[in-house]
Design an enzyme around this catalytic site. Sequence first.
Site, PDB file in Angstrom:
ATOM      1  N   TYR A  61      62.001  24.780  19.445  1.00  0.00           N
ATOM      2  CA  TYR A  61      61.179  25.990  19.463  1.00  0.00           C
ATOM      3  C   TYR A  61      61.847  27.092  18.647  1.00  0.00           C
ATOM      4  O   TYR A  61      63.024  27.398  18.854  1.00  0.00           O
ATOM      5  CB  TYR A  61      61.016  26.514  20.888  1.00  0.00           C
ATOM      6  CG  TYR A  61      60.160  25.665  21.774  1.00  0.00           C
ATOM      7  CD1 TYR A  61      58.783  25.627  21.600  1.00  0.00           C
ATOM      8  CD2 TYR A  61      60.720  24.923  22.800  1.00  0.00           C
ATOM      9  CE1 TYR A  61      57.986  24.856  22.423  1.00  0.00           C
ATOM     10  CE2 TYR A  61      59.930  24.153  23.632  1.00  0.00           C
ATOM     11  CZ  TYR A  61      58.566  24.130  23.437  1.00  0.00           C
ATOM     12  OH  TYR A  61      57.787  23.368  24.259  1.00  0.00           O
ATOM     13  N   ASP A  87      51.635  23.189  22.928  1.00  0.00           N
ATOM     14  CA  ASP A  87      52.141  22.298  23.979  1.00  0.00           C
ATOM     15  C   ASP A  87      51.956  22.922  25.348  1.00  0.00           C
ATOM     16  O   ASP A  87      51.606  24.088  25.475  1.00  0.00           O
ATOM     17  CB  ASP A  87      53.581  21.851  23.711  1.00  0.00           C
ATOM     18  CG  ASP A  87      54.626  22.931  23.926  1.00  0.00           C
ATOM     19  OD1 ASP A  87      54.366  23.915  24.634  1.00  0.00           O
ATOM     20  OD2 ASP A  87      55.725  22.773  23.390  1.00  0.00           O
ATOM     21  N   PHE A  89      54.186  23.624  27.606  1.00  0.00           N
ATOM     22  CA  PHE A  89      55.263  24.447  28.113  1.00  0.00           C
ATOM     23  C   PHE A  89      55.177  25.893  27.635  1.00  0.00           C
ATOM     24  O   PHE A  89      55.292  26.817  28.408  1.00  0.00           O
ATOM     25  CB  PHE A  89      56.624  23.850  27.723  1.00  0.00           C
ATOM     26  CG  PHE A  89      56.807  22.456  28.255  1.00  0.00           C
ATOM     27  CD1 PHE A  89      57.060  22.230  29.592  1.00  0.00           C
ATOM     28  CD2 PHE A  89      56.694  21.372  27.411  1.00  0.00           C
ATOM     29  CE1 PHE A  89      57.213  20.947  30.082  1.00  0.00           C
ATOM     30  CE2 PHE A  89      56.844  20.087  27.885  1.00  0.00           C
ATOM     31  CZ  PHE A  89      57.105  19.877  29.228  1.00  0.00           C
ATOM     32  N   TYR A  90      54.973  26.104  26.327  1.00  0.00           N
ATOM     33  CA  TYR A  90      54.946  27.458  25.767  1.00  0.00           C
ATOM     34  C   TYR A  90      53.640  27.785  25.060  1.00  0.00           C
ATOM     35  O   TYR A  90      53.535  28.826  24.413  1.00  0.00           O
ATOM     36  CB  TYR A  90      56.108  27.651  24.784  1.00  0.00           C
ATOM     37  CG  TYR A  90      57.445  27.718  25.480  1.00  0.00           C
ATOM     38  CD1 TYR A  90      57.804  28.832  26.228  1.00  0.00           C
ATOM     39  CD2 TYR A  90      58.351  26.667  25.392  1.00  0.00           C
ATOM     40  CE1 TYR A  90      59.028  28.896  26.870  1.00  0.00           C
ATOM     41  CE2 TYR A  90      59.576  26.724  26.038  1.00  0.00           C
ATOM     42  CZ  TYR A  90      59.910  27.842  26.768  1.00  0.00           C
ATOM     43  OH  TYR A  90      61.122  27.896  27.402  1.00  0.00           O
ATOM     44  N   CYS A 122      61.833  20.058  22.819  1.00  0.00           N
ATOM     45  CA  CYS A 122      61.093  19.121  23.654  1.00  0.00           C
ATOM     46  C   CYS A 122      60.854  17.815  22.908  1.00  0.00           C
ATOM     47  O   CYS A 122      61.009  17.745  21.687  1.00  0.00           O
ATOM     48  CB  CYS A 122      59.732  19.696  24.045  1.00  0.00           C
ATOM     49  SG  CYS A 122      59.824  21.123  25.128  1.00  0.00           S
ATOM     50  N   CYS A 128      60.657  18.446  28.309  1.00  0.00           N
ATOM     51  CA  CYS A 128      61.264  19.632  27.726  1.00  0.00           C
ATOM     52  C   CYS A 128      62.703  19.741  28.226  1.00  0.00           C
ATOM     53  O   CYS A 128      62.947  19.693  29.433  1.00  0.00           O
ATOM     54  CB  CYS A 128      60.460  20.867  28.118  1.00  0.00           C
ATOM     55  SG  CYS A 128      60.746  22.270  27.048  1.00  0.00           S
TER      56      CYS A 128
END
Length: 139
Positions: A61, A87, A89-90, A122, A128
Amino acid sequence: MAQRILTLILLLCSTSVFAGLFDAPGRSNFVPADQAFAFDFQQNQHDLNLTWQVKDGYYLYRKQISIIPAQAEIAAVKLPAGVWHEDEFYGKSEIYRNTLTIPVTVNQAQSGATLTVTYQGCADAGFCYPPETKTVPPE
């Protein structure tokens, strides 16, 4: 009845969702962070290059990369543009794949100076990694 349902949910979560995190070595589908994001650095006088070799199927990231000097002064760090990726996660984020090199200019460094480099990435398969931190000793 509600207690039985809660117990069943907790049992399912503890055995299936987290099972892959605690597998015996060699059974996990994910490589260790140092293999997924191989970090290295090279220095030539005041020019320092931080480099990551990102394994196929993994990404870093952009917004999770930080470089913090201690007992040193560095020029403003400019991260290269990444590619946009969505994604779980973020959300929509800029990421790096393959190779990433970040040039850092060390303006001044006292004896014992360090740069703390933190990054996170990730796997495309949905795992991740926690943030990784490396210490670089600029000369």
